[in-house]
Design a protein around this motif. Structure first.
Motif, mmCIF file in Angstrom:
data_model
loop_
_atom_site.group_PDB
_atom_site.id
_atom_site.type_symbol
_atom_site.label_atom_id
_atom_site.label_comp_id
_atom_site.label_asym_id
_atom_site.label_seq_id
_atom_site.Cartn_x
_atom_site.Cartn_y
_atom_site.Cartn_z
ATOM 1 N N PHE A 228 41.036 19.160 89.663
ATOM 2 C CA PHE A 228 41.850 19.715 88.593
ATOM 3 C C PHE A 228 43.270 19.171 88.723
ATOM 4 O O PHE A 228 43.680 18.757 89.807
ATOM 5 C CB PHE A 228 41.933 21.247 88.701
ATOM 6 C CG PHE A 228 40.611 21.939 88.656
ATOM 7 C CD1 PHE A 228 40.121 22.455 87.469
ATOM 8 C CD2 PHE A 228 39.855 22.087 89.809
ATOM 9 C CE1 PHE A 228 38.899 23.114 87.433
ATOM 10 C CE2 PHE A 228 38.632 22.734 89.785
ATOM 11 C CZ PHE A 228 38.156 23.251 88.594
ATOM 12 N N ARG A 229 44.023 19.213 87.617
ATOM 13 C CA ARG A 229 45.428 18.786 87.662
ATOM 14 C C ARG A 229 46.240 19.642 86.697
ATOM 15 O O ARG A 229 45.787 19.953 85.600
ATOM 16 C CB ARG A 229 45.544 17.322 87.277
ATOM 17 C CG ARG A 229 46.920 16.763 87.510
ATOM 18 C CD ARG A 229 46.941 15.269 87.400
ATOM 19 N NE ARG A 229 48.258 14.772 87.772
ATOM 20 C CZ ARG A 229 48.663 13.545 87.544
ATOM 21 N NH1 ARG A 229 47.836 12.688 86.976
ATOM 22 N NH2 ARG A 229 49.849 13.168 87.891
ATOM 23 N N ASP A 230 47.428 19.994 87.134
ATOM 24 C CA ASP A 230 48.345 20.743 86.283
ATOM 25 C C ASP A 230 49.006 19.742 85.336
ATOM 26 O O ASP A 230 49.704 18.832 85.790
ATOM 27 C CB ASP A 230 49.395 21.443 87.144
ATOM 28 C CG ASP A 230 50.348 22.299 86.340
ATOM 29 O OD1 ASP A 230 50.738 21.889 85.221
ATOM 30 O OD2 ASP A 230 50.719 23.377 86.828
ATOM 31 N N PRO A 231 48.777 19.860 84.032
ATOM 32 C CA PRO A 231 49.324 18.870 83.102
ATOM 33 C C PRO A 231 50.850 18.908 82.996
ATOM 34 O O PRO A 231 51.457 17.938 82.549
ATOM 35 C CB PRO A 231 48.677 19.227 81.764
ATOM 36 C CG PRO A 231 48.251 20.642 81.889
ATOM 37 C CD PRO A 231 47.999 20.888 83.350
ATOM 38 N N ILE A 232 51.466 19.978 83.423
ATOM 39 C CA ILE A 232 52.926 20.079 83.334
ATOM 40 C C ILE A 232 53.591 19.499 84.578
ATOM 41 O O ILE A 232 54.488 18.657 84.490
ATOM 42 C CB ILE A 232 53.363 21.542 83.110
ATOM 43 C CG1 ILE A 232 52.832 22.012 81.749
ATOM 44 C CG2 ILE A 232 54.881 21.686 83.193
ATOM 45 C CD1 ILE A 232 52.994 23.482 81.488
ATOM 46 N N THR A 233 53.142 19.921 85.763
ATOM 47 C CA THR A 233 53.771 19.461 87.006
ATOM 48 C C THR A 233 53.144 18.192 87.562
ATOM 49 O O THR A 233 53.742 17.492 88.364
ATOM 50 C CB THR A 233 53.689 20.540 88.095
ATOM 51 O OG1 THR A 233 52.306 20.729 88.451
ATOM 52 C CG2 THR A 233 54.304 21.847 87.635
ATOM 53 N N GLY A 234 51.892 17.924 87.172
ATOM 54 C CA GLY A 234 51.167 16.782 87.725
ATOM 55 C C GLY A 234 50.516 17.081 89.065
ATOM 56 O O GLY A 234 49.899 16.209 89.665
ATOM 57 N N ASP A 235 50.651 18.326 89.545
ATOM 58 C CA ASP A 235 50.043 18.705 90.828
ATOM 59 C C ASP A 235 48.517 18.668 90.739
ATOM 60 O O ASP A 235 47.937 18.937 89.685
ATOM 61 C CB ASP A 235 50.468 20.129 91.232
ATOM 62 C CG ASP A 235 51.944 20.210 91.587
ATOM 63 O OD1 ASP A 235 52.579 19.158 91.817
ATOM 64 O OD2 ASP A 235 52.458 21.347 91.643
ATOM 65 N N PHE A 236 47.883 18.341 91.859
ATOM 66 C CA PHE A 236 46.429 18.278 91.948
ATOM 67 C C PHE A 236 45.881 19.519 92.626
ATOM 68 O O PHE A 236 46.510 20.066 93.530
ATOM 69 C CB PHE A 236 45.989 17.055 92.769
ATOM 70 C CG PHE A 236 46.305 15.755 92.099
ATOM 71 C CD1 PHE A 236 45.408 15.172 91.228
ATOM 72 C CD2 PHE A 236 47.509 15.118 92.341
ATOM 73 C CE1 PHE A 236 45.698 13.976 90.601
ATOM 74 C CE2 PHE A 236 47.815 13.919 91.727
ATOM 75 C CZ PHE A 236 46.906 13.352 90.851
ATOM 76 N N TYR A 237 44.687 19.914 92.219
ATOM 77 C CA TYR A 237 43.964 21.014 92.853
ATOM 78 C C TYR A 237 42.558 20.511 93.134
ATOM 79 O O TYR A 237 41.871 20.033 92.228
ATOM 80 C CB TYR A 237 43.927 22.251 91.945
ATOM 81 C CG TYR A 237 45.294 22.846 91.744
ATOM 82 C CD1 TYR A 237 45.743 23.873 92.566
ATOM 83 C CD2 TYR A 237 46.141 22.369 90.759
ATOM 84 C CE1 TYR A 237 47.012 24.405 92.404
ATOM 85 C CE2 TYR A 237 47.410 22.891 90.588
ATOM 86 C CZ TYR A 237 47.832 23.914 91.411
ATOM 87 O OH TYR A 237 49.095 24.434 91.245
ATOM 88 N N PHE A 238 42.157 20.609 94.398
ATOM 89 C CA PHE A 238 40.840 20.167 94.808
ATOM 90 C C PHE A 238 40.040 21.367 95.289
ATOM 91 O O PHE A 238 40.505 22.124 96.144
ATOM 92 C CB PHE A 238 40.926 19.133 95.936
ATOM 93 C CG PHE A 238 41.626 17.873 95.530
ATOM 94 C CD1 PHE A 238 40.992 16.942 94.725
ATOM 95 C CD2 PHE A 238 42.917 17.612 95.942
ATOM 96 C CE1 PHE A 238 41.631 15.776 94.340
ATOM 97 C CE2 PHE A 238 43.576 16.450 95.567
ATOM 98 C CZ PHE A 238 42.925 15.527 94.764
ATOM 99 N N GLN A 239 38.874 21.530 94.733
ATOM 100 C CA GLN A 239 37.950 22.567 95.191
ATOM 101 C C GLN A 239 36.868 21.837 95.965
ATOM 102 O O GLN A 239 36.247 20.908 95.449
ATOM 103 C CB GLN A 239 37.350 23.306 94.007
ATOM 104 C CG GLN A 239 36.306 24.325 94.406
ATOM 105 C CD GLN A 239 35.560 24.853 93.190
ATOM 106 O OE1 GLN A 239 35.692 24.340 92.086
ATOM 107 N NE2 GLN A 239 34.754 25.869 93.415
#
Length: 83
Positions: free
Chosen positions: A21-32
């Motif tokens: 996943f990625r936050d479209p505003i900050t560009g941060d990534f989230y990995f599950q």
């Protein structure tokens, strides 16, 4: 905040995680993914970057490289039914 979903491991028999996943505003990534509990691997990670109590190490299989790269490029987002 709505996260952009990029995809799940297409080879996972349960069609569950791991996922990217990625936050479209900050560009941060989230990995599950699978939480790493192997002491040897955790020691190798910690030797280069200490693991805080609020952090965890997760494993994503190499076969997910295209999904991860797509998230890095900020390209095509998927919907949960469109994996």
């Amino acid at each position: 905040m709505a996260l952009a979903f990029y995809g799940k491991d297409p080879s996972n028999p349960g069609n569950n995680c791991p996922a990217v996943f990625r936050d479209p505003i900050t560009g941060d990534f989230y990995f599950q993914g699978e939480t790493v509990t192997d002491p040897e691997i955790l020691a190798m990670v910690a030797a280069n970057s200490p693991i805080l109590d609020s952090e965890s190490v997760v494993r994503l299989p190499a076969r997910m490289i295209e999904i991860i790269m797509e998230a890095c490029r900020g390209g095509l987002q998927r919907t949960p039914g469109n994996v």
